[in-house]
Motif scaffolding. Structure first.
Motif, mmCIF file in Angstrom:
data_model
loop_
_atom_site.group_PDB
_atom_site.id
_atom_site.type_symbol
_atom_site.label_atom_id
_atom_site.label_comp_id
_atom_site.label_asym_id
_atom_site.label_seq_id
_atom_site.Cartn_x
_atom_site.Cartn_y
_atom_site.Cartn_z
ATOM 1 N N TRP A 59 -31.709 17.114 52.191
ATOM 2 C CA TRP A 59 -32.912 16.474 52.353
ATOM 3 C C TRP A 59 -33.558 17.692 53.478
ATOM 4 N N ASN A 64 -36.627 0.302 49.595
ATOM 5 C CA ASN A 64 -36.573 1.341 50.233
ATOM 6 C C ASN A 64 -36.811 0.981 51.308
ATOM 7 N N ASP A 81 -41.760 0.700 46.644
ATOM 8 C CA ASP A 81 -40.567 -0.221 46.683
ATOM 9 C C ASP A 81 -39.896 -0.744 47.636
ATOM 10 N N ASP A 104 -26.161 14.633 51.259
ATOM 11 C CA ASP A 104 -27.476 14.451 50.983
ATOM 12 C C ASP A 104 -28.016 14.341 52.173
ATOM 13 N N ALA A 122 -41.673 12.990 48.275
ATOM 14 C CA ALA A 122 -40.610 11.117 48.296
ATOM 15 C C ALA A 122 -40.785 10.040 49.193
ATOM 16 N N LEU A 178 -34.527 7.616 51.164
ATOM 17 C CA LEU A 178 -34.452 8.953 50.319
ATOM 18 C C LEU A 178 -33.684 8.614 49.415
ATOM 19 N N PRO A 179 -33.973 9.178 48.129
ATOM 20 C CA PRO A 179 -33.627 9.030 46.544
ATOM 21 C C PRO A 179 -32.201 10.412 46.577
ATOM 22 N N PRO A 180 -31.015 10.287 46.347
ATOM 23 C CA PRO A 180 -30.541 10.976 46.878
ATOM 24 C C PRO A 180 -30.256 12.469 46.307
ATOM 25 N N GLN A 188 -43.144 8.059 47.361
ATOM 26 C CA GLN A 188 -42.496 7.054 46.166
ATOM 27 C C GLN A 188 -41.862 6.012 46.283
ATOM 28 N N ALA A 189 -40.986 6.586 47.510
ATOM 29 C CA ALA A 189 -39.598 5.341 48.155
ATOM 30 C C ALA A 189 -40.502 4.390 48.312
ATOM 31 N N VAL A 223 -26.604 5.953 52.798
ATOM 32 C CA VAL A 223 -28.213 7.092 52.274
ATOM 33 C C VAL A 223 -29.088 7.737 54.130
#
Length: 288
Positions: A37, A58, A55, A33, A48, A25-27, A51-52, A13
């Motif tokens: 990024w 994360n 949760d 990846d 990002a 971070l989302p993929p 937002q991460a 990740v």
């Protein structure tokens, strides 16, 4: 900004680094990846991260995370040899007219904090502090005017070398590709946050705290722009490829007496404005 690759639930990740915290971070890309990024705008990254953070799953303490090589599976690792005049001279080489390019495989890489492995077939395990370039976009036939557009970021590299095996043939590949001998990390800094071509940065290696190499990236014979132009005369660079830019003088084999890394040592590579790559040294387990 700094981006690291770490293991989460058995997968690699990309994480944004803030003090002692990693934010997963989302993929963005199924294959590279980290490079994807690095090429995002600061506003996109900030959005990002925000937002991460919503949760808790994360979030991970950097000090407890299992880091992976900063780019865990580069498609290509292209290395420059003899790219500092003082290093060429200490090895008995004339100043080259053209860089000595060679390749490394991904299986030779380890992460920050992971052991660098001295193989049981050789005691001549040497250190090499290097700047590493992470490619961000597909590129061929780059020019001096656009070469840096292909660079996503920069990280630290220790091109651990088995000197006796390196000199068994006229090609250096065998001495540069033992498993677990090349360290890459701890993270990648976007190119936009460093001087163009990462010029003028202090670079050091330290063995058990003692400074072994100390130089400046402005002293490269073939700087980043030139290296990229030369490479893309021949090959297409792709996102996630890594270019290791060579090492300055002070390596172990050139010292009198020679200094080799051994089990129990700690080797550090520090590059100004990027960070410190630190690894313990262990012996390869014996065969039972």
């Amino acid at each position: 900004m700094k981006f690291a690759t770490f293991e989460q639930d058995g997968r690699a990740v990309t994480g944004w680094v803030e003090n002692d915290q990693l934010v997963a971070l989302p993929p963005l890309s199924p294959r590279q990846d980290m490079a994807a990024w690095l090429m995002q705008s600061p506003d996109r990254v900030a959005q990002a991260v925000q937002q991460a953070r919503r949760d808790a799953a994360n979030l991970a303490p950097l000090s407890k995370a299992r880091l992976l090589p900063a780019v865990p599976q580069p498609g290509k690792i292209v290395c420059l040899g003899l790219n500092y005049a003082d290093h060429a001279a200490e090895g008995g080489h004339a100043k080259p007219d053209y860089p000595s390019f060679f390749m490394r495989g991904a299986s030779s890489l380890v992460a920050h904090g992971a052991p660098m492995v001295r193989p049981r077939v050789s005691g001549k395990f040497d250190f090499e502090a290097e700047l590493a370039v992470v490619v961000g976009r597909r590129a061929r036939h780059l020019t001096a005017g656009n070469a840096l557009d292909a660079v996503a970021g920069y990280t630290c590299f220790n091109d651990g070398s088995l000197r006796d095996y390196q000199r068994k043939t006229s090609q250096w590949t065998i001495g540069k590709n033992f498993d677990g001998t090349g360290a890459l990390g701890p993270w990648v800094v976007p190119a936009s946050e460093l001087p163009p071509g990462a010029v003028g940065l202090k670079i050091q290696s330290r063995l058990n705290g003692a400074v072994m190499q100390s130089s400046d990236t402005s002293l490269m014979l073939s700087p980043v722009v030139e290296a990229l132009c030369l490479l893309t005369e021949a090959m297409t660079l792709e996102p996630g490829d890594v270019i290791a830019m060579g090492t300055p003088s002070g390596v172990g084999h050139a010292r009198q007496p020679p200094v080799w890394m051994k089990a129990g040592d700690t080797i550090e590579v520090e590059i100004e404005r990027i960070g410190i790559l630190s690894n313990p040294v262990v012996d390869e387990p014996s065969v039972r």
